[in-house]
Design an enzyme around this catalytic site. Structure first.
Site, short mmCIF file in Angstrom:
data_model
loop_
_atom_site.label_atom_id
_atom_site.label_comp_id
_atom_site.label_asym_id
_atom_site.label_seq_id
_atom_site.Cartn_x
_atom_site.Cartn_y
_atom_site.Cartn_z
N ASP A 1 0.93 -1.54 0.26
CA ASP A 1 0.22 0.26 0.01
C ASP A 1 0.85 1.20 0.30
O ASP A 1 1.43 1.19 -1.11
CB ASP A 1 -1.45 -0.67 1.27
CG ASP A 1 -1.77 0.97 1.46
OD1 ASP A 1 -2.94 0.63 0.40
OD2 ASP A 1 -2.02 2.11 1.84
N HIS B 1 -7.10 -7.44 1.42
CA HIS B 1 -5.65 -5.96 0.99
C HIS B 1 -4.57 -6.97 2.09
O HIS B 1 -3.66 -6.59 1.79
CB HIS B 1 -6.42 -4.55 1.41
CG HIS B 1 -5.40 -3.28 1.28
ND1 HIS B 1 -5.08 -2.85 -0.05
CD2 HIS B 1 -5.16 -2.60 2.36
CE1 HIS B 1 -4.08 -2.32 0.18
NE2 HIS B 1 -4.34 -2.17 1.00
#
Length: 293
Positions: free
Chosen positions: A108, A273
């Protein structure tokens, strides 16, 4: 410093650029790997992966500037939280630990820092691993229509200084919890203690987190566009693993990444995620395969 820690790892505060100190966990022996966390997390997202990799590698896991127990300088200019500055922090920390070359794995936000580190420091970064993100320029390019609502927070934190910080501070825990919950499909990835740590750490760092995201809509985007115009690419081996965002947003990740990296592999994964915590064995294997190239 947080009471939570990666078992068996030592902790130090080490200066990056501009006298900004980072909280750095480190352990193991062997070739160096730097692990960079994402949002809204800290270095602790790498707990299981770091322990596994430390059997054969020197593992360095800092909190990025503005996050966790690292310093949170005021956003006095757009450069303070640019990915160029954050990448320079990582290079400086590794150098102070005696590593002139190292691999970097980012998730990320940390992946954006990893890409910038590879572009700016090609003689220092040996390998790059990317978890569940696109380069800054391409992220903005693929967001369009109602499907872009998945990235609503990017638009909120891209706004001028002041209002986003006030809005998020008013409901900070609910704001950050919404991402921990929405991006964790099983609902079992985080222990209650770790979830509370992430919420507490993020809620106390609203201005710096917003500044990090604001840079992504400004100075970081400008840097990516300049690199694309100049034909600049990552020259080291690159590996990318991500959810299948392409089918939802209408892009081909291999086309995007081959414009940035001459030597890359792409792997889709059936996970949420927070894949490094959801399936640490798979991610550790992904890293090992990258470093074998």
């Amino acid at each position: 410093m947080t009471t939570l820690a990666i078992p068996g790892f030592a902790y130090d505060r080490i200066s990056g650029t501009d006298r900004v100190d980072l909280c750095v966990a480190h352990g193991g022996q062997g070739p160096p790997i730097v692990l960079l966390h994402g949002f809204p997390q800290t270095h602790l997202m790498w707990n299981a992966v770091a322990q596994e990799l430390s059997r054969d590698y020197t593992v360095i896991a800092p909190d990025l500037r503005g996050y966790g127990d690292s310093d949170k300088p005021h956003e006095t200019s757009s450069e303070v939280y640019s990915k160029r500055t954050m990448a320079a922090d990582v290079v400086e920390v590794a150098a102070q630990m005696g590593h002139e070359q190292f691999a970097v794995i980012g998730h990320d936000r940390g992946a954006l820092v990893s890409v910038r580190a590879g572009l700016d420091h090609p003689d220092t970064i040996t390998h790059i691993g990317i978890l569940d993100v696109l380069p800054t320029m391409d992220t903005w390019d693929v967001l369009h229509g109602v499907e872009a609502k998945v990235a609503w927070h990017l638009y909120l934190m891209a706004q001028p200084k002041g209002l986003p910080e006030k809005m998020i501070k008013a409901v900070a825990e609910e704001f950050f919890a919404s991402f921990l919950d929405a991006w964790d499909p099983t609902g079992t990835t985080f222990s209650s203690e770790l979830r509370e740590h992430y919420l507490r750490a993020s809620s106390s760092a609203v201005p710096s987190i917003v500044a990090d995201y604001r840079a992504t809509a400004g100075i970081d985007l400008d840097m990516d566009r300049a690199d694309r115009a100049n034909g600049r690419q990552l020259t080291m081996p690159v590996a990318v693993i991500s959810q299948d965002w392409g089918s939802q947003l209408g892009f081909d990740p291999t086309v995007i990444w081959e414009a940035w990296a001459a030597d890359f592999v792409y792997e889709p994964i059936d996970a949420g995620h927070f894949m490094a915590e959801e399936n640490p064995a798979h991610i550790a294997g992904f890293v090992r395969q990258l470093l074998a190239r």
